[in-house]
Structure formats: C-alpha cells, structure tokens
Design a protein around this motif. Structure first.
Motif, PDB file in Angstrom:
ATOM      1  N   ASN A 278      39.335  27.447 -40.140  1.00 27.32           N
ATOM      2  CA  ASN A 278      39.230  27.952 -41.518  1.00 27.32           C
ATOM      3  C   ASN A 278      38.036  27.434 -42.297  1.00 27.32           C
ATOM      4  O   ASN A 278      37.937  27.695 -43.494  1.00 27.32           O
ATOM      5  N   GLN A 279      37.129  26.718 -41.656  1.00 32.91           N
ATOM      6  CA  GLN A 279      35.920  26.247 -42.324  1.00 32.91           C
ATOM      7  C   GLN A 279      34.800  27.266 -42.098  1.00 32.91           C
ATOM      8  O   GLN A 279      34.722  27.878 -41.040  1.00 32.91           O
TER       9      GLN A 279
ATOM     10  N   ALA B  67      43.627  30.061 -37.677  1.00 35.73           N
ATOM     11  CA  ALA B  67      44.507  29.579 -36.609  1.00 35.73           C
ATOM     12  C   ALA B  67      44.992  30.754 -35.754  1.00 35.73           C
ATOM     13  O   ALA B  67      45.088  30.641 -34.528  1.00 35.73           O
ATOM     14  N   GLU B  68      45.267  31.889 -36.395  1.00 34.50           N
ATOM     15  CA  GLU B  68      45.731  33.069 -35.666  1.00 34.50           C
ATOM     16  C   GLU B  68      44.650  33.603 -34.729  1.00 34.50           C
ATOM     17  O   GLU B  68      44.932  33.980 -33.594  1.00 34.50           O
ATOM     18  N   ALA B  69      43.399  33.643 -35.207  1.00 37.14           N
ATOM     19  CA  ALA B  69      42.295  34.122 -34.372  1.00 37.14           C
ATOM     20  C   ALA B  69      42.074  33.188 -33.181  1.00 37.14           C
ATOM     21  O   ALA B  69      41.839  33.642 -32.054  1.00 37.14           O
ATOM     22  N   VAL B  70      42.152  31.891 -33.433  1.00 36.50           N
ATOM     23  CA  VAL B  70      41.976  30.919 -32.349  1.00 36.50           C
ATOM     24  C   VAL B  70      43.116  31.035 -31.345  1.00 36.50           C
ATOM     25  O   VAL B  70      42.885  31.043 -30.137  1.00 36.50           O
ATOM     26  N   GLU B  71      44.343  31.168 -31.819  1.00 30.48           N
ATOM     27  CA  GLU B  71      45.489  31.295 -30.913  1.00 30.48           C
ATOM     28  C   GLU B  71      45.363  32.555 -30.061  1.00 30.48           C
ATOM     29  O   GLU B  71      45.626  32.534 -28.852  1.00 30.48           O
ATOM     30  N   ALA B  72      44.938  33.663 -30.658  1.00 24.47           N
ATOM     31  CA  ALA B  72      44.752  34.905 -29.896  1.00 24.47           C
ATOM     32  C   ALA B  72      43.676  34.718 -28.825  1.00 24.47           C
ATOM     33  O   ALA B  72      43.838  35.160 -27.677  1.00 24.47           O
TER      34      ALA B  72
ATOM     35  N   HIS C 244      42.234  22.739 -29.297  1.00 24.27           N
ATOM     36  CA  HIS C 244      42.286  24.005 -30.026  1.00 24.27           C
ATOM     37  C   HIS C 244      43.668  24.325 -30.579  1.00 24.27           C
ATOM     38  O   HIS C 244      43.922  25.439 -31.012  1.00 24.27           O
ATOM     39  N   ARG C 245      44.562  23.335 -30.581  1.00 27.54           N
ATOM     40  CA  ARG C 245      45.933  23.545 -31.067  1.00 27.54           C
ATOM     41  C   ARG C 245      46.359  22.387 -31.960  1.00 27.54           C
ATOM     42  O   ARG C 245      45.910  21.264 -31.809  1.00 27.54           O
ATOM     43  N   GLY C 246      47.268  22.688 -32.881  1.00 28.21           N
ATOM     44  CA  GLY C 246      47.899  21.648 -33.694  1.00 28.21           C
ATOM     45  C   GLY C 246      47.023  21.113 -34.814  1.00 28.21           C
ATOM     46  O   GLY C 246      45.988  21.683 -35.163  1.00 28.21           O
ATOM     47  N   ASP C 247      47.471  19.982 -35.374  1.00 28.22           N
ATOM     48  CA  ASP C 247      46.726  19.342 -36.460  1.00 28.22           C
ATOM     49  C   ASP C 247      45.351  18.911 -35.959  1.00 28.22           C
ATOM     50  O   ASP C 247      45.225  18.376 -34.861  1.00 28.22           O
ATOM     51  N   GLY C 248      44.338  19.148 -36.756  1.00 31.30           N
ATOM     52  CA  GLY C 248      42.986  18.772 -36.389  1.00 31.30           C
ATOM     53  C   GLY C 248      42.348  19.685 -35.373  1.00 31.30           C
ATOM     54  O   GLY C 248      41.310  19.341 -34.790  1.00 31.30           O
ATOM     55  N   ALA C 249      42.935  20.857 -35.131  1.00 36.73           N
ATOM     56  CA  ALA C 249      42.391  21.795 -34.138  1.00 36.73           C
ATOM     57  C   ALA C 249      40.982  22.232 -34.533  1.00 36.73           C
ATOM     58  O   ALA C 249      40.651  22.333 -35.715  1.00 36.73           O
ATOM     59  N   VAL C 250      40.161  22.464 -33.518  1.00 36.15           N
ATOM     60  CA  VAL C 250      38.800  22.938 -33.730  1.00 36.15           C
ATOM     61  C   VAL C 250      38.616  24.290 -33.046  1.00 36.15           C
ATOM     62  O   VAL C 250      39.344  24.637 -32.120  1.00 36.15           O
TER      63      VAL C 250
END
Length: 186
Positions: A157-158, A99-104, A116-122
C-alpha cells in the motif's frame, strides 16, 4: 514477440524450476534478461557476496536469451534508506500494491516466500517488474532485453513513483525519495 507481450510469465516459470524452501525469505535484487550464450552452470548456484551475505544466482537459457536472477538473504534491517542523490524528474506513474493484489499474484505465481504475507509484508519484486513493464509498454519502447535492479523493499500500500531518468533508464522511488528499483533498457 511483439512489444505488447510480457516477458515476466516466462521469467516466473523459469524461476519456479529452482524454487526451494532454502530460498524462503530471500529477496530478488537483480533480474536480467538478455541475448547471449548462457554461461556454464545453468540453474541455481549458492554463493557469498561482499560482506559475507549469503545469496543465490539463478541462470537459465530461454531460447536465444539468458535469464539471470540474483537473490540475497536479508540482513537487518530489511527496510533501509537508499544511498545516492534523489532522482530529478517528474513521475510518469504512481503505483500501489494492495494486500489483495499481492495475494492474487502470490497464488498465480506459486511464490511461497513468507516475506509477501502477514504483518510487514513487502511487494514481490516480480510483481513490481510486471507492473512497471506493463506501464512502460503503454508509454515507451520496451524491447526484449532489460535489467531490473531491486534496491530496497516496498511495503504493501505504499506508493511507487515511476520516473524517467534518461532515455533508457527508469527508476521507481518510494514516498521518501529512496530508490526502490532501477530499470535499464539497452
């Protein structure tokens, strides 16, 4: 351009020129960067794809190259098992996107897609493409032309297993063996 240079920052900048709230929630399904003349109609074009699925085609000239991105509005379910036989081959890399890498990445790229944010983010397709490109630049020849196809979403995280299928074709597989992406080098 040297083999160590990344093409993705240039692609992100081109895609940002057509960023619109109407594209929120859409997924990149194809990203192509090739040499050649840009067809008429540079920019964003809306169209209907087979089955009536709404999508957008973004085309831009980038010097002597052409960028073409196809984005589709998701249909339920967003996550699905890919079709076709499992890829035979040994993974050369296992990638995970936190989640941190995606947010960055989202902050860096200006990507405002709520997928790309929140529950179920891809994981953003461009983040996967940038990471795969970096891995392959270390382990294989990666030129100035490529064709990425995104076949299914990858939850945060998958694992994504990068497998060489042929001399010029790589696939990214999920933990269940489904194809998440395909990369073809000319």
């Amino acid at each position: 351009m040297t083999n160590a240079d990344s093409l993705l920052p240039e692609l992100i900048a081109l895609l940002k020129t057509d960023q619109t709230p109407e594209l929120d929630g859409f997924f990149i399904v194809k990203l192509q960067f090739s040499r050649g003349i840009t067809p008429a109609g540079e920019g964003l074009r809306w169209r209907r794809f087979p089955g009536g699925q709404r999508g957008a085609v973004i085309t831009h000239a980038a010097g002597e190259r052409t960028l073409r991105a196809i984005l589709l509005e998701p249909v339920e379910p967003v996550f699905h098992k890919s079709e076709g036989p499992a890829v035979v081959g040994t993974p050369v890399a296992e990638l995970r996107f936190s989640a941190e890498a995606v947010e960055a990445f989202v902050r860096e790229s200006g990507d405002e897609n709520p997928n790309h944010r929140g529950d179920g983010a891809v994981v953003p397709g461009l983040l996967m493409a940038r990471t795969v490109e970096a891995v392959l630049r270390e382990r294989a020849s990666f030129g100035e032309e490529f064709d990425f196809r995104f076949l299914q979403s990858l939850p945060l995280n998958q694992p994504l297993f990068l497998v060489r299928e042929t001399e010029n074709r790589w696939v990214g597989q999920s933990a269940t063996g489904g194809r998440v992406l395909e990369l073809t080098l000319p």
